[in-house]
Design a protein around this motif. Structure first.
Motif, PDB file in Angstrom:
ATOM      1  N   ARG A 295       0.876  -1.379   0.142  1.00 63.53           N
ATOM      2  CA  ARG A 295      -0.285   0.170   0.722  1.00 63.53           C
ATOM      3  C   ARG A 295       0.808   0.836   0.244  1.00 63.53           C
ATOM      4  O   ARG A 295       0.291   2.188  -1.044  1.00 63.53           O
ATOM      5  CB  ARG A 295      -1.044  -0.009   1.145  1.00 63.53           C
ATOM      6  CG  ARG A 295      -1.923   1.104   1.525  1.00 63.53           C
ATOM      7  CD  ARG A 295      -3.230   1.437   2.261  1.00 63.53           C
ATOM      8  NE  ARG A 295      -3.560   2.347   2.581  1.00 63.53           N
ATOM      9  CZ  ARG A 295      -3.388   3.492   2.410  1.00 63.53           C
ATOM     10  NH1 ARG A 295      -2.709   3.841   2.544  1.00 63.53           N
ATOM     11  NH2 ARG A 295      -4.869   4.774   2.603  1.00 63.53           N
ATOM     12  N   ASP A 296       1.906   1.246   0.819  1.00 61.47           N
ATOM     13  CA  ASP A 296       2.955   2.496   0.494  1.00 61.47           C
ATOM     14  C   ASP A 296       3.291   2.474  -0.298  1.00 61.47           C
ATOM     15  O   ASP A 296       3.457   3.953  -0.637  1.00 61.47           O
ATOM     16  CB  ASP A 296       3.491   2.537   1.780  1.00 61.47           C
ATOM     17  CG  ASP A 296       3.287   2.791   3.740  1.00 61.47           C
ATOM     18  OD1 ASP A 296       2.497   2.605   3.208  1.00 61.47           O
ATOM     19  OD2 ASP A 296       3.376   2.120   4.529  1.00 61.47           O
ATOM     20  N   ALA A 297       4.055   1.540  -0.894  1.00 63.41           N
ATOM     21  CA  ALA A 297       3.991   1.503  -2.177  1.00 63.41           C
ATOM     22  C   ALA A 297       3.337   2.302  -3.284  1.00 63.41           C
ATOM     23  O   ALA A 297       3.728   2.992  -4.372  1.00 63.41           O
ATOM     24  CB  ALA A 297       5.359   0.424  -2.978  1.00 63.41           C
TER      25      ALA A 297
ATOM     26  N   ILE B 246       0.603   4.348  -3.141  1.00 69.24           N
ATOM     27  CA  ILE B 246       0.412   5.212  -2.260  1.00 69.24           C
ATOM     28  C   ILE B 246       1.778   6.857  -2.804  1.00 69.24           C
ATOM     29  O   ILE B 246       1.253   7.834  -3.136  1.00 69.24           O
ATOM     30  CB  ILE B 246       0.289   5.871  -1.434  1.00 69.24           C
ATOM     31  CG1 ILE B 246      -1.041   4.715  -0.148  1.00 69.24           C
ATOM     32  CG2 ILE B 246      -0.113   7.221  -0.698  1.00 69.24           C
ATOM     33  CD1 ILE B 246      -2.097   4.831  -1.811  1.00 69.24           C
ATOM     34  N   ASP B 247       3.259   5.998  -2.815  1.00 63.82           N
ATOM     35  CA  ASP B 247       4.222   6.716  -3.270  1.00 63.82           C
ATOM     36  C   ASP B 247       4.373   7.198  -4.456  1.00 63.82           C
ATOM     37  O   ASP B 247       4.724   8.338  -4.801  1.00 63.82           O
ATOM     38  CB  ASP B 247       5.251   6.295  -2.154  1.00 63.82           C
ATOM     39  CG  ASP B 247       5.419   6.153  -0.915  1.00 63.82           C
ATOM     40  OD1 ASP B 247       4.582   6.907  -0.371  1.00 63.82           O
ATOM     41  OD2 ASP B 247       6.615   5.609  -0.156  1.00 63.82           O
ATOM     42  N   ARG B 248       4.307   6.026  -5.215  1.00 61.89           N
ATOM     43  CA  ARG B 248       3.919   6.311  -6.805  1.00 61.89           C
ATOM     44  C   ARG B 248       2.863   7.186  -6.499  1.00 61.89           C
ATOM     45  O   ARG B 248       2.969   8.191  -8.625  1.00 61.89           O
ATOM     46  CB  ARG B 248       3.912   4.499  -7.110  1.00 61.89           C
ATOM     47  CG  ARG B 248       4.014   4.914  -8.654  1.00 61.89           C
ATOM     48  CD  ARG B 248       5.380   4.327  -9.264  1.00 61.89           C
ATOM     49  NE  ARG B 248       5.489   4.167 -10.585  1.00 61.89           N
ATOM     50  CZ  ARG B 248       6.721   4.502 -11.878  1.00 61.89           C
ATOM     51  NH1 ARG B 248       7.804   5.037 -10.667  1.00 61.89           N
ATOM     52  NH2 ARG B 248       6.852   4.659 -12.330  1.00 61.89           N
ATOM     53  N   CYS B 249       1.908   7.321  -6.753  1.00 61.87           N
ATOM     54  CA  CYS B 249       0.558   7.968  -6.740  1.00 61.87           C
ATOM     55  C   CYS B 249       1.395   9.614  -7.253  1.00 61.87           C
ATOM     56  O   CYS B 249       0.771   9.989  -7.676  1.00 61.87           O
ATOM     57  CB  CYS B 249      -0.813   7.477  -6.678  1.00 61.87           C
ATOM     58  SG  CYS B 249      -0.810   5.362  -7.440  1.00 61.87           S
ATOM     59  N   ARG B 250       1.308   9.772  -5.410  1.00 61.90           N
ATOM     60  CA  ARG B 250       1.810  10.611  -5.153  1.00 61.90           C
ATOM     61  C   ARG B 250       3.085  11.684  -6.041  1.00 61.90           C
ATOM     62  O   ARG B 250       2.877  12.660  -5.798  1.00 61.90           O
ATOM     63  CB  ARG B 250       2.737  11.209  -3.778  1.00 61.90           C
ATOM     64  CG  ARG B 250       0.868  10.839  -2.637  1.00 61.90           C
ATOM     65  CD  ARG B 250       1.426  10.564  -0.828  1.00 61.90           C
ATOM     66  NE  ARG B 250      -0.137  10.622  -0.376  1.00 61.90           N
ATOM     67  CZ  ARG B 250      -0.292  10.637   0.881  1.00 61.90           C
ATOM     68  NH1 ARG B 250       0.858  10.230   1.384  1.00 61.90           N
ATOM     69  NH2 ARG B 250      -1.201  10.609   1.294  1.00 61.90           N
ATOM     70  N   ARG B 251       3.727  10.574  -6.291  1.00 65.18           N
ATOM     71  CA  ARG B 251       4.722  10.961  -7.239  1.00 65.18           C
ATOM     72  C   ARG B 251       4.860  11.838  -8.097  1.00 65.18           C
ATOM     73  O   ARG B 251       4.496  12.875  -9.094  1.00 65.18           O
ATOM     74  CB  ARG B 251       6.081  10.208  -7.348  1.00 65.18           C
ATOM     75  CG  ARG B 251       7.196  10.846  -8.266  1.00 65.18           C
ATOM     76  CD  ARG B 251       8.149  11.717  -7.855  1.00 65.18           C
ATOM     77  NE  ARG B 251       8.669  11.507  -9.249  1.00 65.18           N
ATOM     78  CZ  ARG B 251       9.540  13.186  -9.302  1.00 65.18           C
ATOM     79  NH1 ARG B 251       9.560  13.986  -7.984  1.00 65.18           N
ATOM     80  NH2 ARG B 251      10.788  13.042  -9.894  1.00 65.18           N
TER      81      ARG B 251
ATOM     82  N   GLU C 269       2.960  15.291  -8.722  1.00 65.84           N
ATOM     83  CA  GLU C 269       4.022  15.950  -8.348  1.00 65.84           C
ATOM     84  C   GLU C 269       4.887  16.335 -10.192  1.00 65.84           C
ATOM     85  O   GLU C 269       4.980  17.169  -9.793  1.00 65.84           O
ATOM     86  CB  GLU C 269       4.610  15.237  -7.771  1.00 65.84           C
ATOM     87  CG  GLU C 269       4.571  15.657  -5.738  1.00 65.84           C
ATOM     88  CD  GLU C 269       5.835  15.192  -5.190  1.00 65.84           C
ATOM     89  OE1 GLU C 269       7.178  14.296  -5.588  1.00 65.84           O
ATOM     90  OE2 GLU C 269       6.144  14.538  -3.884  1.00 65.84           O
TER      91      GLU C 269
ATOM     92  N   ALA D  94      -5.694   8.720  -1.439  1.00 66.77           N
ATOM     93  CA  ALA D  94      -4.173   9.765  -1.100  1.00 66.77           C
ATOM     94  C   ALA D  94      -4.215  10.803  -1.562  1.00 66.77           C
ATOM     95  O   ALA D  94      -2.862  11.814  -1.427  1.00 66.77           O
ATOM     96  CB  ALA D  94      -3.741   9.181  -1.351  1.00 66.77           C
ATOM     97  N   THR D  95      -4.563  10.947  -2.991  1.00 70.44           N
ATOM     98  CA  THR D  95      -4.244  11.718  -3.908  1.00 70.44           C
ATOM     99  C   THR D  95      -5.672  12.591  -4.125  1.00 70.44           C
ATOM    100  O   THR D  95      -6.803  11.490  -3.853  1.00 70.44           O
ATOM    101  CB  THR D  95      -3.521  11.179  -4.794  1.00 70.44           C
ATOM    102  OG1 THR D  95      -4.490  10.771  -6.206  1.00 70.44           O
ATOM    103  CG2 THR D  95      -2.675  10.782  -4.420  1.00 70.44           C
TER     104      THR D  95
END
Length: 308
Positions: free
Chosen positions: A16-18, A20-25, A28, A55-56
């Protein structure tokens, strides 16, 4: 002429963290939409899209759901619930399916192409029915969920994208879709289902003309979607194109590779110019790249947005 918008398709969750991090990136980097496919071996699309939207602030969508995998009533419930849980940020892509092994593995009948297209047409009509009708047979306390959006499915649900290459699929897209994805792949005769070659520029011209003809008065309101299969940043487009053509086993020449809209090759500025030409020539304004190309394509987004 429509403004560009950009998306990429998520291929795996990892954690899940990976995810969410990918989508937030990606947010950006300027991506407007995150897309999920509908394949065995890939994550289930709807729960993943809900997690991303939580998350986004990006829109989320499917590229594309295999209509023969689904029952219209159950898919309508998935779509409506997901649209509510994403605050009306869902887009639905539908297709007829093309990978026979997935049908076999899932125990779903693999029909000839015409049969799968008929299932797609029935699904579009069925979803519209479920989004608009009240069902007297449901217990009074069991109110069926309704999508928040009313821009697709003839004004009854989320925006609808239909993707494909063949006449029958594109006729359905012309009649019903808000966004048409000219998939840019053709089944190679005599090869197993799902063995494709890329469409040439002239074939894409013809497919666009076909949709516009059958769309009639709807044609000018259609958004045109381009799925870019490969993004190659290089100072030598000709050498890169020759290398790709050699790997394609005589299905395309180097000049075909340079001209097709489904491959982007060159410097950032050259890729910007390619996309501007493709928008002018075909109408392609909604651009999707595969997940592995998310970072390398980002400067192209930045440059296009900088041009206003």
């Amino acid at each position: 002429m429509r403004d560009f918008r950009f998306s990429f398709n998520i291929l795996d969750v990892g954690s899940r963290d990976a995810l969410i991090d990918r989508c937030r990136r990606s947010a950006e980097l300027g991506y407007d939409v995150v897309l999920a496919a509908d394949h065995l071996g890939a994550p289930a699309p709807f729960p993943m899209l809900v997690a991303i939207a939580d998350a986004t602030r990006q829109r989320v969508g499917t590229l594309v759901l295999n209509a023969p995998f689904w029952n219209a009533a159950l898919l309508a419930r998935e779509i409506a619930t997901t649209d509510v849980l994403t605050d009306g940020r869902l887009e639905i892509g539908l297709g007829a399916g093309h990978m026979k092994w997935e049908f076999d593995a899932a125990g779903i009948e693999w029909k000839p192409f015409g049969g799968r297209v008929e299932q797609l047409a029935t699904m579009v009509d069925g979803l519209h029915t479920f989004f608009t009708n009240d069902f007297d047979e449901l217990p009074e306390e069991r109110d069926t969920p309704r999508p928040l959006q009313r821009s697709g499915f003839e004004g009854s649900g989320p925006p609808l994208l239909i993707g494909g290459t063949g006449d029958r699929v594109l006729r359905i897209a012309a009649a019903h879709a808000d966004t048409v994805g000219v998939a840019g792949t053709f089944q190679i005769p005599g090869k197993p289902p799902g063995t494709f070659r890329l469409a040439t520029a002239s074939e894409t011209d013809e497919r666009i003309r076909f949709v516009r003809k059958h769309a009639g008065g709807r044609a000018d309101g259609i958004e045109w979607h381009l799925l870019v299969q490969m993004v190659v940043e290089t100072d030598d487009r000709q050498s890169a194109a020759q290398s790709i053509a050699e790997r394609m086993a005589a299905n395309m020449t180097a000049e075909d590779v340079l001209d097709t809209p489904y491959l982007l090759l060159g410097t950032v500025e050259e890729m910007v110019e390619q996309l501007e030409r493709h928008r002018e020539r075909y109408g392609f304004s909604y651009i999707t790249v595969h997940d592995p190309y998310m970072e390398v394509f980002a400067p192209v987004i930045d440059a296009l947005r900088g041009r206003g």
